[in-house]
Design an enzyme around this catalytic site. Sequence first.
Site, PDB file in Angstrom:
ATOM      1  N   LYS A   1     -12.182  -6.277  95.768  1.00  0.00           N
ATOM      2  CA  LYS A   1     -13.261  -5.480  95.320  1.00  0.00           C
ATOM      3  C   LYS A   1     -12.416  -4.143  94.909  1.00  0.00           C
ATOM      4  CE  LYS A   1     -16.918  -7.337  97.580  1.00  0.00           C
ATOM      5  NZ  LYS A   1     -18.413  -7.307  97.516  1.00  0.00           N
TER       6      LYS A   1
ATOM      7  N   LYS B   1     -16.320 -17.142  92.477  1.00  0.00           N
ATOM      8  CA  LYS B   1     -17.490 -17.755  93.319  1.00  0.00           C
ATOM      9  C   LYS B   1     -18.701 -17.413  92.930  1.00  0.00           C
ATOM     10  CE  LYS B   1     -18.221 -15.465  97.567  1.00  0.00           C
ATOM     11  NZ  LYS B   1     -19.759 -15.552  97.311  1.00  0.00           N
TER      12      LYS B   1
ATOM     13  N   LYS C   1     -24.416 -13.728  95.734  1.00  0.00           N
ATOM     14  CA  LYS C   1     -25.473 -13.205  95.707  1.00  0.00           C
ATOM     15  C   LYS C   1     -25.510 -11.757  94.720  1.00  0.00           C
ATOM     16  CE  LYS C   1     -26.299 -13.713 100.231  1.00  0.00           C
ATOM     17  NZ  LYS C   1     -25.721 -12.649 100.578  1.00  0.00           N
TER      18      LYS C   1
END
Length: 327
Positions: free
Chosen positions: A114, A191, A194
């Site tokens: 991140k 990946k 959501k």
Amino acid sequence: MTRPRVLSGIRPTGESFQLGNYVGAVRHWAAMQDENECFFFLADLHALTETPQPDALRRRTRESVAELLAMGVDPARSTVFAQSHIPEHPELAWVLGCLTGFGEASRMTQFKEKGGGTVGLFYYPVLQAADILMYQANAVPIGEDQRQHLELTRDVAARFNGRYGETFTLPGAYAGKPGERIKDLQDPARKMSKTIGGSGTVWVLDEPAVVTKKVKSAVTDTGREVRVSDDKPGITNLLTILSVATGKAVPELEAAYAGKGYGDFKADVAEAVVEMFAATRARYVELIADPAYLDEVLAAGAATAGAVARTTMTTVRERIGLLAPKP
Ligand code: ATP
Ligand code: MG
């Protein structure tokens, strides 16, 4: 004989749960409920790292209960609760954080990927360790992406036990197989998630026509062969999905599509995914119509989980030397 205790959580982020959540986590949850004593929770505190809109977080937390139940989690057999209903989670996270090295936490690839962010994001795996250890879980069914966090949990638990005496059960990995890491349809290098969403993410509640459109526009390579290969990440991902959806092994599928083009293959993947989620979509519509029932499920879950959490924390506070308040 007591059954092994299993614990797992999912964040109430995104539009709904996505295909990878089902494949890597929730379908295993549903299958484990007879043989194990299961605790499943909505990680609403973990969702705060995304700073969701308050109303959206509340709505998604309730919807998430309906989605879990629609995917086969059964509140009559398993404890389903919201993380924030058990305030002992962040309390234990603080205690464990004081036993976690800064460098150790800095090595977590999810945090590194991140590229920095809030202190909350940095602390995420420590809160996750608290979630798991609170319930003395024997096994933790998680997707591949969470394996490193589970290792950290074991390390911190062992450290606590070594310093203060046997307190926590070291959880065993019940991680999905590496192939069960579902990739984004538009960017198979990462990946499916959501919080990324978009046309590369299949939501479990997507209308059939939407699923078909997303699968048919999935990124593939320029070749023609339907086979698993490092230089064919898109096709490899679709083969994984088709294998899970049909229950057929990948080599069998590769043989079946020999000589056929990507078009036929993608159409079949789309159909299989629609079929896999048909019952979930139907059950969800019934469940979401009854919010009072969903709140009752969470209340019953919080009662069961809260009792375990209070027991754990009484021991922890005593072991680490906190002065108990006068009753
Ligand atoms: P977010 O973007 O909010 O992190 P997420 O899709 O990564 O959402 P989580 O709530 O973080 O979902 O994780 C819930 C469970 O789903 C975890 O056990 C995780 O390992 C699993 N999981 C998430 N994404 C995938 C995926 N693409 N393939 C397999 N398992 C997955
Ligand atoms: Mg995630």
